[in-house]
Design a protein around this motif. Sequence first.
Motif, PDB file in Angstrom:
ATOM      1  N   GLN A  53      -3.927  -4.599   1.675  1.00 10.10           N
ATOM      2  CA  GLN A  53      -3.391  -3.234   1.747  1.00 10.10           C
ATOM      3  C   GLN A  53      -1.931  -3.165   1.316  1.00 10.10           C
ATOM      4  OE1 GLN A  53      -4.028  -1.099   5.463  1.00 10.10           O
ATOM      5  NE2 GLN A  53      -5.894  -2.274   5.827  1.00 10.10           N
ATOM      6  N   ARG A  54      -1.175  -4.218   1.544  1.00 17.11           N
ATOM      7  CA  ARG A  54       0.259  -4.188   1.255  1.00 17.11           C
ATOM      8  C   ARG A  54       0.587  -4.641  -0.160  1.00 17.11           C
ATOM      9  NH1 ARG A  54       1.246  -7.179   6.703  1.00 17.11           N
ATOM     10  NH2 ARG A  54       1.004  -5.461   8.159  1.00 17.11           N
ATOM     11  N   THR A  55      -0.011  -5.750  -0.591  1.00 16.91           N
ATOM     12  CA  THR A  55       0.359  -6.340  -1.878  1.00 16.91           C
ATOM     13  C   THR A  55      -0.572  -5.944  -3.021  1.00 16.91           C
ATOM     14  OG1 THR A  55      -1.003  -8.331  -1.590  1.00 16.91           O
ATOM     15  CG2 THR A  55       1.254  -8.372  -0.668  1.00 16.91           C
ATOM     16  N   GLY A  56      -1.769  -5.486  -2.696  1.00 19.72           N
ATOM     17  CA  GLY A  56      -2.744  -5.158  -3.727  1.00 19.72           C
ATOM     18  C   GLY A  56      -3.508  -6.361  -4.244  1.00 19.72           C
ATOM     19  N   GLU A  57      -3.159  -7.564  -3.750  1.00 21.71           N
ATOM     20  CA  GLU A  57      -3.853  -8.772  -4.204  1.00 21.71           C
ATOM     21  C   GLU A  57      -5.347  -8.647  -3.917  1.00 21.71           C
ATOM     22  OE1 GLU A  57      -3.729 -13.627  -3.512  1.00 21.71           O
ATOM     23  OE2 GLU A  57      -2.441 -12.329  -2.309  1.00 21.71           O
ATOM     24  N   GLU A  58      -6.142  -8.886  -4.955  1.00 19.19           N
ATOM     25  CA  GLU A  58      -7.592  -8.756  -4.816  1.00 19.19           C
ATOM     26  C   GLU A  58      -8.208 -10.026  -4.259  1.00 19.19           C
ATOM     27  OE1 GLU A  58      -9.711  -7.354  -8.248  1.00 19.19           O
ATOM     28  OE2 GLU A  58      -8.412  -5.608  -8.452  1.00 19.19           O
ATOM     29  N   THR A  73     -19.335  -5.843   9.452  1.00 18.63           N
ATOM     30  CA  THR A  73     -19.777  -6.274  10.780  1.00 18.63           C
ATOM     31  C   THR A  73     -18.727  -7.209  11.365  1.00 18.63           C
ATOM     32  OG1 THR A  73     -22.094  -6.132  10.101  1.00 18.63           O
ATOM     33  CG2 THR A  73     -21.625  -7.462  12.043  1.00 18.63           C
ATOM     34  N   TRP A  74     -18.480  -7.081  12.664  1.00 22.19           N
ATOM     35  CA  TRP A  74     -17.544  -7.955  13.358  1.00 22.19           C
ATOM     36  C   TRP A  74     -17.940  -8.046  14.821  1.00 22.19           C
ATOM     37  CZ3 TRP A  74     -16.704  -2.968  12.021  1.00 22.19           C
ATOM     38  CH2 TRP A  74     -16.287  -2.081  13.018  1.00 22.19           C
ATOM     39  N   ILE A  75     -17.276  -8.937  15.545  1.00 19.64           N
ATOM     40  CA  ILE A  75     -17.483  -9.081  16.988  1.00 19.64           C
ATOM     41  C   ILE A  75     -16.406  -8.247  17.687  1.00 19.64           C
ATOM     42  CG2 ILE A  75     -17.561 -10.674  18.953  1.00 19.64           C
ATOM     43  CD1 ILE A  75     -19.861 -11.007  16.895  1.00 19.64           C
ATOM     44  N   ILE A 138      -7.983  -5.053   9.765  1.00 14.72           N
ATOM     45  CA  ILE A 138      -7.204  -6.287   9.828  1.00 14.72           C
ATOM     46  C   ILE A 138      -8.232  -7.404   9.920  1.00 14.72           C
ATOM     47  CG2 ILE A 138      -5.470  -7.636  11.072  1.00 14.72           C
ATOM     48  CD1 ILE A 138      -4.334  -5.025   9.955  1.00 14.72           C
ATOM     49  N   HIS A 139      -8.291  -8.211   8.890  1.00 16.99           N
ATOM     50  CA  HIS A 139      -9.335  -9.236   8.844  1.00 16.99           C
ATOM     51  C   HIS A 139      -9.040 -10.345   9.848  1.00 16.99           C
ATOM     52  CE1 HIS A 139     -12.804 -11.123   7.132  1.00 16.99           C
ATOM     53  NE2 HIS A 139     -12.148 -12.273   7.173  1.00 16.99           N
ATOM     54  N   SER A 140     -10.085 -10.808  10.491  1.00 15.30           N
ATOM     55  CA  SER A 140      -9.946 -11.865  11.491  1.00 15.30           C
ATOM     56  C   SER A 140     -11.127 -12.815  11.399  1.00 15.30           C
ATOM     57  CB  SER A 140      -9.888 -11.249  12.894  1.00 15.30           C
ATOM     58  OG  SER A 140     -10.015 -12.252  13.879  1.00 15.30           O
ATOM     59  N   LEU A 160     -12.238 -14.441   3.303  1.00 11.22           N
ATOM     60  CA  LEU A 160     -11.100 -13.526   3.205  1.00 11.22           C
ATOM     61  C   LEU A 160      -9.971 -14.051   4.081  1.00 11.22           C
ATOM     62  CD1 LEU A 160     -13.160 -10.206   3.449  1.00 11.22           C
ATOM     63  CD2 LEU A 160     -12.271 -11.300   1.376  1.00 11.22           C
ATOM     64  N   PRO A 161      -8.714 -13.710   3.785  1.00 12.02           N
ATOM     65  CA  PRO A 161      -7.572 -14.274   4.514  1.00 12.02           C
ATOM     66  C   PRO A 161      -7.483 -13.772   5.961  1.00 12.02           C
ATOM     67  CG  PRO A 161      -6.815 -12.602   3.002  1.00 12.02           C
ATOM     68  CD  PRO A 161      -8.280 -12.787   2.723  1.00 12.02           C
ATOM     69  N   HIS A 162      -7.157 -14.696   6.857  1.00 17.78           N
ATOM     70  CA  HIS A 162      -7.041 -14.421   8.289  1.00 17.78           C
ATOM     71  C   HIS A 162      -5.796 -13.582   8.589  1.00 17.78           C
ATOM     72  CE1 HIS A 162      -7.752 -15.059  12.499  1.00 17.78           C
ATOM     73  NE2 HIS A 162      -6.647 -15.748  12.688  1.00 17.78           N
ATOM     74  N   HIS A 163      -5.944 -12.591   9.485  1.00 14.63           N
ATOM     75  CA  HIS A 163      -4.860 -11.718   9.964  1.00 14.63           C
ATOM     76  C   HIS A 163      -4.141 -10.995   8.833  1.00 14.63           C
ATOM     77  CE1 HIS A 163      -4.487 -13.800  14.126  1.00 14.63           C
ATOM     78  NE2 HIS A 163      -5.528 -13.004  14.046  1.00 14.63           N
ATOM     79  N   ARG A 164      -4.884 -10.496   7.868  1.00 10.24           N
ATOM     80  CA  ARG A 164      -4.316  -9.728   6.766  1.00 10.24           C
ATOM     81  C   ARG A 164      -4.910  -8.321   6.779  1.00 10.24           C
ATOM     82  NH1 ARG A 164      -2.455 -13.225   2.513  1.00 10.24           N
ATOM     83  NH2 ARG A 164      -1.864 -11.378   1.331  1.00 10.24           N
ATOM     84  N   PRO A 165      -4.090  -7.312   6.496  1.00 12.59           N
ATOM     85  CA  PRO A 165      -4.619  -5.940   6.389  1.00 12.59           C
ATOM     86  C   PRO A 165      -5.350  -5.797   5.048  1.00 12.59           C
ATOM     87  CG  PRO A 165      -2.270  -5.960   5.907  1.00 12.59           C
ATOM     88  CD  PRO A 165      -2.640  -7.362   6.293  1.00 12.59           C
TER      89      PRO A 165
END
Length: 171
Positions: A53-58, A73-75, A138-140, A160-165
């Motif tokens: 969300q911040r950097t636009g990195e795909e 889906t998440w817990i 926020i990916h976790s 996907l990267p941990h703790h990233r929006p």
Amino acid sequence: MSSSPSDRSDGRGPRLSRRTALTLGAVAGLSAITATGAVLWPRSPSEIVCADQRTGEEWGRWAASPGSEISLTWIHSIELTPWTDVFVLEESEGFTLARTEFESYGAGMPAGEANASVQDGKVVITDIGRHLETVNWIHSHTQQFTLTLDGKIVARPDDLPHHRPLELRSA
């Protein structure tokens, strides 16, 4: 010096024949219609993109078409049971939140939804119809976020990267 019928005597160069002028006018008109059409009738999305969300990195890009179902889906952090939101890719841009499913009812759960039922031990809320330009979270890895496109997993928690929006958008 002789002059042809298409030469001008005023020094502005050759005169266009009527056929050439009509052809050029038709091409210009079609170009204007095509350009207007692209503005008035935007193309349908053909992909979805997962990006920071911040950097636009795909972080992912997948082929999709209007009507494709995207599930996130998440817990749930308090109930510790799976939660799934199902989005439908719209014809022009964005998504519609169509359905949500969860196993237990508690903190943070929707209340008073008209189309709630219990199916296979899950609370299912349908026909939500909420438009979203992007799907944000926020990916976790801990909460095991998983992204599914038309029933196929396209991104597992560790993809996907941990703790990233992150955001999901149509492209």
